[in-house]
Design a protein around this motif. Sequence first.
Motif, mmCIF file in Angstrom:
data_model
loop_
_atom_site.group_PDB
_atom_site.id
_atom_site.type_symbol
_atom_site.label_atom_id
_atom_site.label_comp_id
_atom_site.label_asym_id
_atom_site.label_seq_id
_atom_site.Cartn_x
_atom_site.Cartn_y
_atom_site.Cartn_z
ATOM 1 N N GLU A 104 0.827 -1.208 0.000
ATOM 2 C CA GLU A 104 0.000 0.000 0.000
ATOM 3 C C GLU A 104 0.860 1.257 0.000
ATOM 4 O O GLU A 104 0.600 2.212 -0.747
ATOM 5 C CB GLU A 104 -0.940 -0.014 1.210
ATOM 6 C CG GLU A 104 -2.004 -1.102 1.131
ATOM 7 C CD GLU A 104 -2.775 -1.262 2.423
ATOM 8 O OE1 GLU A 104 -2.327 -0.707 3.464
ATOM 9 O OE2 GLU A 104 -3.818 -1.947 2.413
ATOM 10 N N LYS A 105 1.912 1.264 0.822
ATOM 11 C CA LYS A 105 2.803 2.427 0.874
ATOM 12 C C LYS A 105 3.576 2.591 -0.429
ATOM 13 O O LYS A 105 3.770 3.704 -0.914
ATOM 14 C CB LYS A 105 3.777 2.288 2.055
ATOM 15 C CG LYS A 105 3.123 2.379 3.423
ATOM 16 C CD LYS A 105 4.127 2.102 4.538
ATOM 17 C CE LYS A 105 3.458 2.095 5.897
ATOM 18 N NZ LYS A 105 4.420 1.736 6.979
ATOM 19 N N LEU A 106 4.015 1.473 -0.987
ATOM 20 C CA LEU A 106 4.763 1.521 -2.237
ATOM 21 C C LEU A 106 3.913 2.117 -3.356
ATOM 22 O O LEU A 106 4.370 2.998 -4.099
ATOM 23 C CB LEU A 106 5.224 0.116 -2.620
ATOM 24 C CG LEU A 106 5.828 -0.037 -4.024
ATOM 25 C CD1 LEU A 106 7.124 0.754 -4.140
ATOM 26 C CD2 LEU A 106 6.050 -1.497 -4.364
ATOM 27 N N LEU A 107 2.675 1.653 -3.477
ATOM 28 C CA LEU A 107 1.813 2.133 -4.545
ATOM 29 C C LEU A 107 1.413 3.591 -4.337
ATOM 30 O O LEU A 107 1.212 4.333 -5.309
ATOM 31 C CB LEU A 107 0.587 1.242 -4.682
ATOM 32 C CG LEU A 107 0.892 -0.198 -5.130
ATOM 33 C CD1 LEU A 107 -0.369 -1.041 -5.157
ATOM 34 C CD2 LEU A 107 1.569 -0.219 -6.493
ATOM 35 N N SER A 108 1.314 4.007 -3.083
ATOM 36 C CA SER A 108 1.067 5.430 -2.805
ATOM 37 C C SER A 108 2.243 6.270 -3.285
ATOM 38 O O SER A 108 2.067 7.354 -3.853
ATOM 39 C CB SER A 108 0.836 5.662 -1.303
ATOM 40 O OG SER A 108 -0.346 5.036 -0.881
#
Length: 240
Positions: A104-108
């Motif tokens: 989730e953090k990576l895609l953000s």
Amino acid sequence: MFVPCGESAPDLAGFTLLMPAVSVGNVGQLAMDLIISTLNMSKIGYFYTDCLVPMVGNNPYATTEGNSTELSINAEVYSLPSRKLVALQLRSIFIKYKSKPFCEKLLSWVKSSGCARVIVLSSSHSYQRNDLQLRSTPFRYLLTPSMQKSVQNKIKSLNWEEMEKSRCIPEIDDSEFCIRIPGGGITKTLYDESCSKEIQMAVLLKFVSEGDNIPDALGLVEYLNEWLQILKPLVSSIIA
């Protein structure tokens, strides 16, 4: 999450992000090492995260005595601006229950940095192939709906085979069908999250077994290169 090497974050708008999944045989990570070292990509930063097991080591891409003492950590980012490529290399496993928050953090970060698309290099257990997969190429691809619009024609021209759906619960005959990537680590989570967030993502994977997986990594990079044409033919490069 992303910490730049310089004083300011680099402009990655329109770049293609290449990254591995920590999957069976570490094929994606080996492939990323090959790409980063062959293209002589420059390190531009790292991910500060509590989702990966901490690690530190010597510079894996050292070419001189001077840069051999540089340190590398568990999640580093490299770039090749001339080809609009950015590469994330993962060098350790995920802490339990932390893989989804990492995705989730990576895609953000992908969205906030302006990257145009993401390509995940992965692998899956060869012993879990069905009869059709056993009779065909060991390579498969997946595209998110937003990615299909831009590259579907190119992918079709390569005669690649899309990852087939299989029973969600193999032991139950009337189970629904879905995409399964056994041994693929975060691959399925990244794919599902990218579908829901309308991120352009392609997954390229190879069915493999644990062992000497260097040939598998070479094959996966050649598979990627059929599409992106970012490297000279690997066989001739290695012989030279």
